[in-house]
Design a protein around this motif. Structure first.
Motif, PDB file in Angstrom:
ATOM      1  N   VAL A 147      -1.523   6.252   0.227  1.00  0.00           N
ATOM      2  CA  VAL A 147      -1.557   5.437  -0.924  1.00  0.00           C
ATOM      3  C   VAL A 147      -0.775   4.302  -0.434  1.00  0.00           C
ATOM      4  O   VAL A 147       0.494   4.467   0.053  1.00  0.00           O
ATOM      5  CB  VAL A 147      -0.906   6.001  -2.110  1.00  0.00           C
ATOM      6  N   CYS A 187       0.513   0.108  -4.822  1.00  0.00           N
ATOM      7  CA  CYS A 187       0.757   0.661  -6.093  1.00  0.00           C
ATOM      8  C   CYS A 187       2.071   0.360  -7.008  1.00  0.00           C
ATOM      9  O   CYS A 187       2.957  -0.109  -6.781  1.00  0.00           O
ATOM     10  CB  CYS A 187       1.175   2.138  -5.644  1.00  0.00           C
ATOM     11  N   CYS A 243       0.897   2.291 -12.329  1.00  0.00           N
ATOM     12  CA  CYS A 243       0.099   2.250 -13.460  1.00  0.00           C
ATOM     13  C   CYS A 243      -0.350   3.349 -13.984  1.00  0.00           C
ATOM     14  O   CYS A 243      -0.472   3.517 -15.073  1.00  0.00           O
ATOM     15  CB  CYS A 243      -1.216   1.303 -13.340  1.00  0.00           C
ATOM     16  N   CYS A 256      -4.237   6.760 -11.817  1.00  0.00           N
ATOM     17  CA  CYS A 256      -5.088   7.091 -10.431  1.00  0.00           C
ATOM     18  C   CYS A 256      -6.260   8.213 -10.722  1.00  0.00           C
ATOM     19  O   CYS A 256      -7.308   8.186  -9.833  1.00  0.00           O
ATOM     20  CB  CYS A 256      -3.988   7.979  -9.520  1.00  0.00           C
ATOM     21  N   CYS A 314      -8.601   3.501  -8.359  1.00  0.00           N
ATOM     22  CA  CYS A 314      -7.260   2.624  -8.231  1.00  0.00           C
ATOM     23  C   CYS A 314      -7.951   1.142  -8.284  1.00  0.00           C
ATOM     24  O   CYS A 314      -8.375   0.775  -7.219  1.00  0.00           O
ATOM     25  CB  CYS A 314      -6.497   2.975  -7.209  1.00  0.00           C
ATOM     26  N   ALA A 332      -4.966   0.589  -4.005  1.00  0.00           N
ATOM     27  CA  ALA A 332      -3.689   1.114  -3.395  1.00  0.00           C
ATOM     28  C   ALA A 332      -3.907   2.415  -2.700  1.00  0.00           C
ATOM     29  O   ALA A 332      -3.553   2.948  -1.538  1.00  0.00           O
ATOM     30  CB  ALA A 332      -2.427   1.391  -4.092  1.00  0.00           C
ATOM     31  N   ILE A 333      -4.957   3.110  -3.317  1.00  0.00           N
ATOM     32  CA  ILE A 333      -5.345   4.497  -2.683  1.00  0.00           C
ATOM     33  C   ILE A 333      -6.339   4.268  -1.983  1.00  0.00           C
ATOM     34  O   ILE A 333      -7.444   3.578  -2.112  1.00  0.00           O
ATOM     35  CB  ILE A 333      -6.104   5.493  -3.937  1.00  0.00           C
ATOM     36  N   THR A 337       3.677   5.742 -14.605  1.00  0.00           N
ATOM     37  CA  THR A 337       3.695   7.008 -13.875  1.00  0.00           C
ATOM     38  C   THR A 337       2.884   6.868 -12.563  1.00  0.00           C
ATOM     39  O   THR A 337       2.475   5.904 -12.201  1.00  0.00           O
ATOM     40  CB  THR A 337       3.070   8.286 -14.771  1.00  0.00           C
TER      41      THR A 337
END
Ligand SMILES: Cc1cc2nc3c(=O)[nH]c(=O)nc-3n(C[C@H](O)[C@H](O)[C@H](O)COP(=O)(O)OP(=O)(O)OC[C@H]3O[C@@H](n4cnc5c(N)ncnc54)[C@H](O)[C@@H]3O)c2cc1C
Ligand code: SF4
Length: 536
Positions: free
Chosen positions: A204, A215, A218, A221, A225, A229-230, A333
């Motif tokens: 990530v 990331c 937000c 996941c 994403c 980012a992932i 989170t």
């Protein structure tokens, strides 16, 4: 009928296929990637968690437009139920599969299963590779190149060596207060013998990489994403497609591998209503373990011969932190792994491992399934407990799995792959013992196991499938050489999980990718100075 020619033809665009492609493309050879993918995967939600909760549309992402995901039950990752998960797993039809006590996870989509994976990406060490004909030093340059390209994040703690040291790492900005608190307690308390805890090692990005944004916690996941980012292998695919010597063809379902004595390495392809063949100087099979194994067994008509199939026996368990019960849900989170642990298994020097997840980004219905009370009570409790819950996975090494695949020729003459899963009584006992130890270690950190929340799903649910065509220094037909050339073929290389001879309890995809990159580098040397142009 069209004929495609290239220096290298690669079957599959998942993590294995794109990783093998990079070194060959960068060395200037022509590469064609054939992919069965027929449809694009749906877009992830581009919003933050508060907006998502308020939008009234979240159920579409969580369960699909027709709510089909609700019917899947709670014994598998909630990702299977999502709109993206359903799309990634749909359409897989060749070879046909008949499975008993096994969940045959496979994909016919661009990026393969990485479009829905959990992105946990540790490296193997020499202990993990002890059954391999290669050592960690053979994979090191590939681990390093990949870590920089795909974006690996994680902390510097007790698990740094376990996850692989010496790699370029981005900071774990996704660590939530609950994850940080557990880690802090672990660092302050005297850890229990045989138990180690640290931040997860995730593919990530927490810093910008090309057009992928870092990331921002937000929390969405689970649904894909939107910031990129992932890591998933469509990011690499996009980079490869910008190179003039690379061509991606889809839908291109490979239905037949070359005959063992075919020096042109001709494969048969079914596209949108038309048929083609591809010829290559080297052919790389990266269709995912079940698909690749089916193609190989069908080509040599090895009906009835049982091949061993490795998976990681897996269990799941929920914990709660009493002091957090009733706290409001956070606005930010992260729903992939927060922390990882290593746990010694009794009477052996081997280990189990697993990850800890927070639950505040999950739909309440998913949490309710984990609670051993009536549905209305479970939903009420989930709302109260979401911000106090920690979900844990527990994986055993693949050698404890007892699965087999066989090719069967049906009455109508069509081939099907029969997959039989089995978790022995001894393995079940080992899981139960391991989970007890984990619960003890977690209690030490102030987290209490939720009674009745333990589940042990069927084999294959882990989606870590390997070992059907294992690499061996010296081996019989249908094993790979240490360079992953499949015996007795010449020029056919296998780079997905099929070629791994062993599965430690760590997640395997980062090593599948590193090995595929290593094989790509070997192929650059094999191809020598001659080049053929792309011909399509
Ligand atoms: C819910 C979930 C969570 C996961 N989480 C993790 C994790 O956290 N960490 C981890 O290490 N692993 C994880 N995995 C496993 C990981 O996704 C796989 O190990 C990885 O995707 C395997 O890569 P691959 O390239 O070998 O195969 P795949 O990803 O399956 O890709 C196969 C490719 O081949 C193509 N293809 C298939 N058959 C044909 C054919 N006949 N002709 C042409 N093309 C074909 C497909 O379209 C696809 O592009 C997870 C998997 C799932 C399902
Ligand atoms: S990785 Fe980060 S940005 Fe992407 S969905 Fe998860 S929390 Fe959001």
């Amino acid at each position: 009928m069209t004929t495609i020619e290239a220096d290298a033809v690669i079957i599959g665009s998942g993590p294995a296929g794109v990783s093998a492609a990079w070194p060959i493309v960068e060395a200037g050879f022509s590469v064609v990637m054939l992919d069965a993918a027929a449809r694009p995967t749906p877009e992830p939600p581009a919003m933050d968690l508060t907006e998502f909760r308020r939008s009234g549309d979240g159920w579409r992402h969580a369960y699909g437009d027709d709510l089909c995901g609700l019917a899947l039950g709670g014994l598998r990752s909630p990702k299977f139920a999502t709109r993206i998960g359903q799309a990634v797993l749909a359409d897989a039809c060749h070879p046909m599969i008949r499975a008993t006590d096994f969940m045959p996870t496979r994909s016919f989509s661009a990026g393969g299963l990485s479009k829905m994976w959990g992105a946990v990406a540790p490296a193997y060490d020499d202990w993990d590779l002890r059954e391999y004909p290669i050592r960690k030093r053979d994979l090191d340059p590939s681990y390093r190149a990949l870590a920089a390209r795909i974006g690996l994040s994680g902390g510097d703690d007790d698990l740094t060596d376990f996850h692989g040291s010496g790699l370029p790492l981005q900071p774990p900005r996704w660590l939530t207060p609950i994850g940080a608190r557990l880690l802090d307690r672990y660092c302050r308390s005297k850890p229990l013998p045989g138990f180690m805890l640290g931040t997860a090692r995730n593919a990530v990005a927490t810093e910008t990489i090309a057009d992928r944004r870092p990331c921002n916690s937000c929390g969405l996941c689970l649904y894909g994403c939107a910031r990129g980012a992932i890591y998933d292998s469509t990011h690499d695919l996009a980079g490869l497609r910008r190179k003039p010597n690379f061509r991606y063809i889809s839908p291109a379902l490979v239905t037949r591998l070359p005959a063992i004595d075919d020096p042109a390495l001709t494969v048969d392809i079914e596209g949108k209503g038309h048929y083609s063949v591809a010829k290559a100087r080297v052919l790389v099979l990266a269709a995912g373990t079940l698909n690749s194994t089916g193609l190989v067994l069908a080509r040599c008509l090895r009906a009835g011969r049982k091949q061993r199939l490795l998976t990681n026996p897996v269990a799941a368990l929920a914990f709660f932190l009493p002091s957090r019960i009733g706290q409001p849900l956070a606005d930010t989170t992260f729903s992939l792994a927060q922390l990882s642990y290593r746990l010694e298994i009794s009477e052996s020097s081997d280990y189990a491992s697993g990850n800890l997840y927070t639950a505040d980004g999950l739909p309440l219905a998913i949490l309710a399934e984990k609670l051993p009370v009536s549905r209305p009570t479970a939903l009420h409790l989930s709302a109260l407990m979401a911000s106090a819950l920690v979900l844990a996975t527990f994986f055993l090494p693949g050698r404890y799995s007892q699965n087999a695949v066989t090719l069967n020729i049906r009455g109508d003459g069509r081939e099907e792959l029969v997959v039989e899963g089995r978790i022995s009584e001894d393995t079940n006992m080992l899981i139960l013992e391991g989970i007890k130890k984990l619960a003890r270690a977690m209690r030490h950190l102030g987290a209490i196991a939720v009674p009745g929340s333990r589940s042990i799903p069927v084999s294959g649910t882990d989606a870590h499938l390997a070992g059907t065509l294992p690499m061996k220094e010296h081996g019989e037909d249908l094993t790979c050489t240490p360079d992953c050339e499949l015996r007795p073929w010449r020029g056919l290389f296998v780079v997905d999980g099929s070629c791994l001879p062993d599965l430690p309890s760590k997640h395997c995809t980062f090593t599948i990718m590193a090995n595929a990159d290593r094989v790509g580098r070997v192929l650059v040397k094999r191809l020598g100075n001659n080049r053929v142009g792309l011909s399509i």
